[in-house]
Design a protein around this motif. Structure first.
Motif, short mmCIF file in Angstrom:
data_model
loop_
_atom_site.label_atom_id
_atom_site.label_comp_id
_atom_site.label_asym_id
_atom_site.label_seq_id
_atom_site.Cartn_x
_atom_site.Cartn_y
_atom_site.Cartn_z
N THR A 242 -21.80 21.37 70.34
CA THR A 242 -23.04 21.66 69.49
C THR A 242 -22.72 22.21 68.08
O THR A 242 -23.14 21.60 67.08
CB THR A 242 -24.03 22.57 70.15
OG1 THR A 242 -24.22 22.17 71.48
CG2 THR A 242 -25.21 22.73 69.48
N VAL A 243 -21.93 23.04 67.80
CA VAL A 243 -21.59 23.70 66.40
C VAL A 243 -21.06 22.56 65.75
O VAL A 243 -21.10 22.33 64.52
CB VAL A 243 -20.48 24.88 66.73
CG1 VAL A 243 -20.12 25.29 64.99
CG2 VAL A 243 -21.37 25.83 67.09
N ALA A 244 -20.13 21.77 66.32
CA ALA A 244 -19.44 20.75 65.65
C ALA A 244 -20.25 19.31 65.35
O ALA A 244 -20.53 18.85 63.99
CB ALA A 244 -18.17 19.89 66.47
N ASP A 245 -21.19 19.35 66.25
CA ASP A 245 -22.38 18.28 65.76
C ASP A 245 -23.29 18.67 64.86
O ASP A 245 -23.56 17.75 63.71
CB ASP A 245 -23.03 18.03 67.28
CG ASP A 245 -24.01 16.92 67.07
OD1 ASP A 245 -24.16 16.11 66.31
OD2 ASP A 245 -25.08 16.90 67.94
N VAL A 246 -23.60 19.83 64.80
CA VAL A 246 -24.68 20.26 63.73
C VAL A 246 -23.76 20.38 62.22
O VAL A 246 -24.60 20.13 61.42
CB VAL A 246 -25.14 21.62 64.13
CG1 VAL A 246 -26.09 22.22 62.97
CG2 VAL A 246 -26.23 21.61 65.48
N THR A 247 -22.73 20.85 62.29
CA THR A 247 -22.03 20.97 61.36
C THR A 247 -21.84 19.61 60.25
O THR A 247 -21.94 19.54 59.27
CB THR A 247 -20.75 21.65 61.36
OG1 THR A 247 -20.92 23.04 62.09
CG2 THR A 247 -20.04 21.95 60.03
N ALA A 248 -21.54 18.73 61.24
CA ALA A 248 -21.03 17.39 60.93
C ALA A 248 -22.41 16.54 60.44
O ALA A 248 -22.13 15.22 59.84
CB ALA A 248 -20.28 16.60 61.77
N VAL A 249 -23.83 17.00 60.62
CA VAL A 249 -24.83 16.21 60.39
C VAL A 249 -24.87 16.02 58.66
O VAL A 249 -25.34 15.06 58.42
CB VAL A 249 -26.14 16.91 60.77
CG1 VAL A 249 -27.17 16.42 60.20
CG2 VAL A 249 -26.30 16.73 61.92
N GLY A 250 -24.36 16.95 57.82
CA GLY A 250 -24.42 16.83 56.57
C GLY A 250 -24.23 17.97 55.76
O GLY A 250 -24.36 19.17 56.49
N PRO A 251 -24.12 18.32 54.51
CA PRO A 251 -24.02 19.31 53.57
C PRO A 251 -25.33 20.14 53.98
O PRO A 251 -26.45 19.70 53.66
CB PRO A 251 -23.77 18.88 52.32
CG PRO A 251 -23.37 17.37 52.59
CD PRO A 251 -23.96 16.82 53.48
#
Length: 756
Positions: A462-471
């Motif tokens: 979840t943390v990786a997914d949310v972080t990688a959505v965009g700046p």
């Protein structure tokens, strides 16, 4: 029109001018004879053309262009897959094509880029790919300029539907015209970006060649190693066995190796050899798992496999999402770029570099994983079914199960991967939309998780997914909520279950902890305040904050603001006598001060007063910390407590295309709370939205007991916890009427907060 920089020079002057000026050298490379006999132009070419440059000129020009190439890409976000890209300057844009042609013509001294084919420096497929991509981007850029009526290279959301129509894209059963246009756009951009990366690496190697005294080590199957770089010494031998297209990435992960540009070009050239026979090969699938299990360069290897076309052919489901974009402002990247970026975030957690976000808990948990390859597989498949219609989580679960079986994973491993894919949205939803102070919510989620291992995997995904959505999509506040949920569930799983007796013990322990921190003269005052606080508020605040709060409650009413830099927000605590619409007026006051609410909590005290808490940021998503602004906001809040009605707030009358396309959705969220009513609101985000909804609730004589606020681009997803005037849960009729009232308040047409 064109931007012209005229100058009149003789051939001799031109030669002097370009000697040390990279911009003038670039202009000469692009020069064309417009009219006339061309004698002077021919003389300039004979004396100043790149084929006559000295080695020093070539090296200096290429060094400058490569540095410019990297600076430009960094300034544009260093990705080819932003959903509002710059067609000219972004990675994979027209400037990438020009730069590679300039470098090739300057370094090899060819008068035109096409002559590079005849010299064997590029093949027909590579050159024609560049040209096709350039031509599509030219058409796109021309259309943009026509739509904008001026030079505008940003492919903005409002232009995308019109441009898709202009380029004759049509809706299909599963995809809209704009999604089909974006797919073709990003496929062309990706092809340009991938080739540009390979050729940029090639020129860096030419400028800084490997040391000659280094021996070459034979790796077998046409592969060799020299100076830490894996290359292909025998193309025919390498191409004879398709499995070498996987094996070379295994070799490149060993020790401190990297692949050189020639190897990447050869892999790209033969990527079509990855066929159904190779996909079912036990040896090939075993090598792919070896790549995912490697302690180094997992993200780099997958990215290079993607750039060379190997990954999309070895995992066809991943190939189908390549270039798939979503027409919204929350998702900044295409699905494939987002996925590779998420895997890179996990790499960052493992190394603890903090390149993306600083989250020690994630770094600690990443090092605990016994089977990290399962997390990588789950991330590869978590969004893989987007664009196929239906629930992408359910479809992704089915696709991931087939892939796990192909890899030869055990039933236990397969079960974990498919569970992560199926429920990859649940952790974020629970952390941001549910009442985390409700023991039953934590107990229910703990039962759903089942064990600590699954909790760790789902948390990291979840943390990786949310972080990688965009700046900007990751915030300190989200980190706080995700960590809070992790520790709460971890504690619940460790204890076995949360019971009412345990809750009473926790309340007693919390109060005792607060009293132990008090000086002798404070104990009586703090004990009186603790008796006034509800059980929920007692457990909500940590002991240190609770002690200070008890001292504040000695005053009949007031407002207290505390800057929390570590969590990236400012805490606002307001207490005083209750009255109708007070919560709505407080939220309107915060909105009027140009702040954004991250969370809101409302408590009733046992002496009849209310206690409201807000976590706010400024419009740049930073804590409100300027002393003057804090003082003014505190005074305005205290004025509201004294009975003053806040000034009406006018929201912007205009809404962009994404806001207009977003329907208002309001529903009863039964699982989010047990003892009160939870209402989820999805609407276009705008200033004053929270206050509008709070007032709508107050007008029905209901009370807001708390709110969880989340923003995803143009979309606001807020959950309000509501009771009737007696503090009880709403019945079904009351809930239905309230939903209808909130739907009206959340519409874009309701652009002014009524303060009466």
């Amino acid at each position: 029109g064109a931007n012209i920089g005229p100058a009149v020079r003789t051939p001799a002057d031109t030669r002097k001018h370009i000697r040390d000026d990279p911009h003038a050298q670039t202009a000469l490379l692009e020069s064309r004879l417009l009219t006339g006999a061309g004698k002077l132009y021919a003389k300039v070419q004979e004396t100043c053309g790149q084929q006559f440059w000295s080695k020093r000129q070539r090296v200096e020009f290429c060094v400058e262009k490569l540095a410019e190439f990297k600076r430009r890409r960094r300034a544009m976000g260093d990705t080819a897959f932003l959903m509002e890209p710059d067609v000219k300057n972004a990675k994979g844009g027209l400037r990438d094509v020009s730069t590679i042609f300039w470098l090739s013509m300057a370094w090899y001294g060819t008068p035109t880029a096409r002559e590079l084919i005849g010299q064997g420096l590029v093949d027909d497929a590579e050159f024609n790919g560049f040209v096709r991509g350039r031509n599509f981007l030219w058409r796109t850029r021309t259309g943009l300029h026509l739509l904008a009526g001026r030079e505008d290279d940003r492919l903005r959301f409002e232009y995308q539907p019109e441009l898709a129509k202009m380029l004759q894209f049509r809706d299909s059963d599963k995809r809209s015209a704009v999604e089909r246009f974006l797919k073709i756009y990003f496929l062309n951009v990706r092809m340009i970006a991938d080739l540009a990366d390979i050729f940029a690496l090639h020129f860096e190697e030419q400028i800084n060649p490997p040391r000659r005294w280094r021996r070459s080590q034979d790796l077998g199957n046409g592969m060799s190693l020299r100076d830490g770089k894996v290359t292909i010494g025998d193309e025919k031998s390498f191409a004879a066995e398709p499995i070498n297209l996987i094996k070379i990435f295994v070799e490149a992960q060993k020790e401190h190796r990297v692949m050189n540009s020639y190897a990447l070009r050869i892999v790209r050239k033969y990527s079509r050899a990855v066929d159904a026979k190779l996909r079912v090969s036990k040896a090939a699938n075993s090598m792919f798992l070896e790549i995912l299990r490697s302690p180094r360069n997992v993200a780099t290897s997958l990215n290079q496999m993607h750039e060379t076309g190997v990954l999309g052919r070895f995992v066809p489901d991943f190939g189908r999402i390549t270039g798939h974009g979503q027409f919204d402002r929350y998702h900044c990247y295409t699905v494939d770029a987002h996925t590779i970026r998420a895997i890179d975030v996990l790499r960052d957690f493992r190394l603890g570099e903090g390149q993306f976000i600083d989250m020690p808990l994630a770094s600690k948990l990443m090092l605990e994983l016994q089977r990290p390859e399962l997390l990588f597989v789950a991330l590869m498949f978590h969004d893989i079914a987007k664009g196929q219609g239906g629930d992408h989580s359910e479809l992704g679960e089915h696709l991931s199960r087939k892939f796990c079986r192909r890899l030869g994973l055990s039933d236990d491993d397969t079960g974990l991967v498919t569970w992560l894919v199926r429920f990859h949205l649940d952790y974020s939803k629970t952390a941001q939309h549910y009442d985390l102070s409700d023991p039953e919510v934590i107990a229910d989620f703990s039962r759903f998780i089942g064990d600590r291992e699954r909790l760790v995997y789902l948390f990291l995904l979840t943390v990786a997914d949310v972080t990688a959505v965009g700046p900007g999509t990751w915030t300190e506040w989200k980190g706080h909520l995700f960590s809070q949920l992790f520790y709460a569930v971890e504690g619940c799983l460790r204890a076995g279950r949360v019971t009412p007796d345990n809750q009473e013990n926790r309340i007693a322990s919390r109060r005792e902890s607060v009293l132990k921190m008090c000086a002798k003269g404070e104990r009586e005052e703090v004990a009186s305040a603790l008796a006034v606080l509800s059980n929920t508020s007692t457990l909500h605040f940590p002991p240190v904050v609770l002690k200070d709060l008890c001292c504040l409650l000695a005053q009949k009413s007031g407002a207290y603001l505390a800057v929390n830099e570590s969590l990236g927000h400012t805490q606002v605590i307001v207490w005083g006598a209750d009255r109708p619409k007070l919560f709505a007026h407080l939220t309107a006051t915060l909105a009027g001060a140009n702040t954004k609410a991250l969370a809101a909590y409302a408590y009733s005290l046992r002496d009849g007063r209310i206690l409201d808490e807000f976590h706010i940021t400024d419009r740049f998503d930073s804590a409100v910390s300027e002393p003057g602004q804090l003082a003014r906001l505190q005074q305005r809040l205290e004025d509201v407590l004294a009975g003053k009605i806040p000034t009406a707030i006018k929201t912007p009358a205009s809404a962009d295309v994404l806001m207009r396309a977003l329907p208002v959705e309001v529903r009863h969220l039964e699982a989010a709370a047990k003892s009160i009513t939870a209402i989820e609101v999805v609407a276009a985000d705008r200033r004053g939205l929270l206050a509008d909804i709070a007032e709508a609730i107050a007008e029905m004589n209901f009370d807001v007991r708390g709110a969880n606020i989340a923003t995803f681009g143009e979309k606001a997803v807020d959950v309000f916890f509501v009771t009737d005037s007696e503090g009880d849960k709403l019945d079904s009729v009351q809930t239905d009427v309230l939903i209808q009232r909130i739907e009206q308040a959340a519409k874009l047409e309701a652009n002014q907060i009524r303060a009466d």
